[in-house]
Design an enzyme around this catalytic site. Structure first.
Site, PDB file in Angstrom:
ATOM      1  N   GLU A 142      -1.735   4.256   8.546  1.00  0.00           N
ATOM      2  CA  GLU A 142      -1.059   5.359   7.845  1.00  0.00           C
ATOM      3  C   GLU A 142      -2.054   6.342   7.234  1.00  0.00           C
ATOM      4  O   GLU A 142      -2.027   6.613   6.028  1.00  0.00           O
ATOM      5  CB  GLU A 142      -0.087   4.810   6.799  1.00  0.00           C
ATOM      6  CG  GLU A 142       1.066   4.057   7.438  1.00  0.00           C
ATOM      7  CD  GLU A 142       2.166   3.630   6.460  1.00  0.00           C
ATOM      8  OE1 GLU A 142       1.912   3.608   5.251  1.00  0.00           O
ATOM      9  OE2 GLU A 142       3.272   3.319   6.929  1.00  0.00           O
ATOM     10  N   GLU A 300       5.936  -0.322  12.673  1.00  0.00           N
ATOM     11  CA  GLU A 300       6.447  -1.140  11.574  1.00  0.00           C
ATOM     12  C   GLU A 300       7.933  -0.824  11.445  1.00  0.00           C
ATOM     13  O   GLU A 300       8.311   0.331  11.242  1.00  0.00           O
ATOM     14  CB  GLU A 300       5.734  -0.807  10.260  1.00  0.00           C
ATOM     15  CG  GLU A 300       4.264  -1.146  10.285  1.00  0.00           C
ATOM     16  CD  GLU A 300       3.556  -0.815   8.968  1.00  0.00           C
ATOM     17  OE1 GLU A 300       4.236  -0.580   7.955  1.00  0.00           O
ATOM     18  OE2 GLU A 300       2.318  -0.786   8.970  1.00  0.00           O
TER      19      GLU A 300
HETATM   20  C1  GLA Z   1       3.372   0.683   5.075  1.00  0.00           C
HETATM   21  C2  GLA Z   1       2.074   0.088   5.538  1.00  0.00           C
HETATM   22  C3  GLA Z   1       2.086  -1.399   5.600  1.00  0.00           C
HETATM   23  C4  GLA Z   1       2.797  -1.970   4.425  1.00  0.00           C
HETATM   24  C5  GLA Z   1       4.178  -1.415   4.336  1.00  0.00           C
HETATM   25  C6  GLA Z   1       4.988  -2.011   3.231  1.00  0.00           C
HETATM   26  O1  GLA Z   1       4.211   1.055   6.065  1.00  0.00           O
HETATM   27  O2  GLA Z   1       1.630   0.581   6.752  1.00  0.00           O
HETATM   28  O3  GLA Z   1       0.779  -1.850   5.645  1.00  0.00           O
HETATM   29  O4  GLA Z   1       2.068  -1.661   3.283  1.00  0.00           O
HETATM   30  O5  GLA Z   1       4.079  -0.024   4.142  1.00  0.00           O
HETATM   31  O6  GLA Z   1       4.504  -1.761   1.985  1.00  0.00           O
END
Ligand code: GLA
Ligand code: ZN
Length: 646
Positions: A142, A300
């Site tokens: 991210e 995700e």
């Molecule tokens: C984001 C991050 C993950 C995790 C999630 C949930 O999407 O990429 O690593 O931290 O949030 O908190």
């Protein structure tokens, strides 16, 4: 449809790994993402690499037929690195260094960060180059268009400006620095937007360039990593996972040199009670597909209740685990990786729930996931199938930045208006593309170009598209700024005035106040936030304001331009307003619509190898009845119906 899970072997006792992998294989998981954030285990001491544990994990999954996506762990350099280079941490707006012991805190321009990242990536990529189980790479996690105010990054910003403008005179001219005696007489005087002053006090032209720089800067870091991976582990597609946050890099540029898009998809576990709040992630999914105009991945996917940065949210209701994943697939996400296999028992994220709870006893959510895996197998024939849309919505990160820099009026948010137009066409049962405003418009019938605020060459394409017979839908706050974020001296909508056939003699930023907008048939819809007080030149008036001091002035118009039509929406209405315009425009363009879909029902069609496949999703907390092709259907909450059409 391929299902994966995010797994962190380093968080679990080794004795759990095999049982986890067995259950995954048995359930139908085809892929795991590993090694994100695991740097302190991969290089526990400077220059001492340890891949043994990861090899073991990779082999364990491979032996069960599960593919692996590896991540560069560069979001969390280990603490020994910071101990040696305390200034490798980002500097916040207030001049303080971010504290260590969290993640995503490295300065991507710091030479030590670059040096250690390079060594880490090289070692890792070489180590797995011949490992067939590793099928793709994710860069970092991210990545954001970070605002790091360290001296090095400030220097980079000045270099970026030098490359863009060549001379200080050009910068002064572009920024209008004469205001408040802000003219630069040396490059060192150029300050990034740090300090305690609100951004609104800073020059908006400087601010837009800073956002552009911050985006370019992180994209350079990302592409640098991609090159290293490709050099040492050739033949594996490379991506990075993105989300919608405050400082987004320009996704169109970010993914230009990466192999595929991946997106972190966390739809709401509680639908808003106010039907005016557009909550469907269909918009974000269509936007992500549009970044490369190709199928993409969810890296995700919502697995359980979210919580840790905030108090815990509700758990996904029955239907949501499967329904939201299938919704993503319906919009082009061919691979959906769930975050995460099991909820962490340790660390700051222990309340961000995975598919399995802390107890390690699979429960309701896991059973639903297992059912999804079964259904996923039946969708192999649709893998990679394109989505053909007649309607496109143009999106631009330049506009996103510019509206953040200068909020226009209370309640106004750039992407929300794109989302409202998206929801309007979706509600008619149509496929919708959300594409970059730099894209060609061939093949579309209707192009929505909301809030074309910062000047761009899309203006010419939109003129040509309408002239050639297309329908264009424009909105207020178009033609307002030049490319530097300065206001254009022209009556609005500036360069769009000719094709829209209207001008705004004045405007009213009414914020949270409400105004009535009356259509020609006598019915009224409420609007707010912004009102262009329009005078039709060649356009026909479709709706007028029916309250306020500008009662009677045009609010929505339609103009003939060449062979096509141009709609102009001068205000920000309730959802019904967009629905009306979408309905009129689609009918006029002769496009098939389903006018009576119940609220929340979303229909997407993908072109499978054996014909079209229709996805009918009930994105509502109650059962919905509808009739499709003369057939009566009832859909449970979050149910996805998949129909193979012939
Ligand atoms: C984001 C991050 C993950 C995790 C999630 C949930 O999407 O990429 O690593 O931290 O949030 O908190
Ligand atoms: Zn920095």
């Amino acid at each position: 449809m391929r299902i994966g899970v995010d797994y962190y072997p380093e968080h679990w006792d080794k004795s759990l790994w095999a049982a986890d992998a067995d259950l995954m294989a048995q359930t139908g998981v085809e892929l795991v993402r590993l090694a994100e954030f695991a740097w302190c285990r991969l290089e526990p001491r400077e220059g001492v690499f340890d891949f043994a544990w990861l090899d073991e994990a990779v082999a364990l999954f491979a032996s069960r037929g599960i593919d692996v996506v590896l991540c560069t762990p560069t979001s969390c350099p280990p603490l020994w690195l910071y101990e040696k280079h305390p200034d490798a941490v980002m500097v916040e707006k207030d001049g303080q260094r971010t504290r260590t012991g969290i993640r995503g805190h490295r300065c991507v321009n710091h030479p030590a960060v670059r040096m250690y990242c390079e060594r880490m990536i090289e070692a890792m990529a070489r180590h797995y180059a011949d490992n067939k189980a590793v099928i793709a790479w994710q860069i970092d996690n991210e990545l954001e268009a970070y605002f790091c105010f360290c001296e090095r990054c400030n220097g980079r910003f000045r270099e970026w400006l030098q490359a863009k403008y060549g001379s200080l005179e050009a910068v002064n001219r572009a920024y209008g620095n004469v205001v408040w005696s802000g003219e630069y007489s040396s490059w060192e005087q150029i300050q990034p937007p740090c300090g305690s002053y609100p951004h609104a006090w800073l020059n908006p032209a400087l601010m837009l360039d800073y956002y552009r720089f911050a985006s370019d800067n992180v994209i350079a870091f990302c592409n640098w990593q991609a090159e290293l991976i490709r050099r040492h582990c050739p033949g594996r597609p490379v991506t990075t996972n993105v989300w919608f946050c405050e400082h987004m890099p320009d996704f169109y540029k970010e993914f230009r040199d990466l192999d595929f898009i991946s997106y972190d998809n966390y739809p709401a576990t509680k639908l808003p009670e106010d039907p005016e709040v557009c909550c469907s992630h269909a918009f974000h999914l269509d936007l992500m597909r549009g970044v490369k105009r190709a199928p993409f991945w969810i890296m995700e996917q919502l697995s359980g209740g979210m919580g840790c940065w905030a108090p815990m949210a509700r758990m996904p209701e029955p239907g949501m685990i499967g329904g939201y994943a299938l919704q993503a697939f319906a919009h082009g996400a061919d691979t959906v990786v769930f975050f995460r296999w099991r909820t962490a028992n340790i660390g700051a994220e222990m309340h961000w729930h995975g598919l399995i709870d802390h107890s390690n006893v699979p429960g309701r959510r896991f059973r639903e996931f297992a059912e999804l895996c079964r259904r996923a197998k039946e969708l192999q024939g649709v893998q990679g199938a394109p989505i053909k849309a007649d309607v496109a919505i143009l999106c631009s990160f330049e506009n996103e930045y510019a509206f953040r820099i200068q909020p226009q009026t209370n309640g106004y948010y750039y992407l929300e208006q794109l989302q409202r137009l998206h929801a309007a066409f979706t509600a008619l049962g149509m496929n919708v593309d959300v594409i970059g405003q730099h894209e060609a418009l061939d093949g579309y019938r209707i192009v929505c170009a909301p809030e074309m605020y910062v000047a761009s060459d899309a203006s010419q394409r939109l003129h040509d598209f309408a002239a050639g017979g297309g329908t264009v839908i424009l909105t207020a706050r178009s033609g307002v700024k030049d490319e530097h974020n300065n206001a254009v001296m022209a009556q609005l909508p500036g360069v769009y005035r000719d094709m829209a056939g209207v001008y705004a003699g004045e405007y009213a930023p009414i914020g949270y106040d409400r105004v009535q907008v009356r259509f020609e048939d006598g019915t009224a819809v409420e609007a707010g936030q912004w009102c262009d007080v329009l005078t039709a030149e060649t356009a026909q008036v479709l709706a007028r304001y029916d309250s306020e001091y500008f009662k009677g002035a045009a609010a929505i118009t339609r103009n003939a331009w060449g062979e096509g039509k141009v709609y102009y929406i001068g205000t920000v209405g309730r959802q019904e307003l967009y629905r009306r315009v979408a309905c009129i425009a689609a009918k006029e363009a002769g496009l098939p619509i389903i006018p009576d879909l119940p609220a929340g029902v979303e229909i997407t069609v993908r072109r499978g190898r054996e014909g079209d496949v229709r996805f009918v999703f009930n994105h509502a907390a109650s059962a919905q009845r509808l009739t499709l092709d003369g057939q009566a259907l009832t859909l449970a909450p979050y149910e996805m119906l998949i129909q193979h059409l012939h």
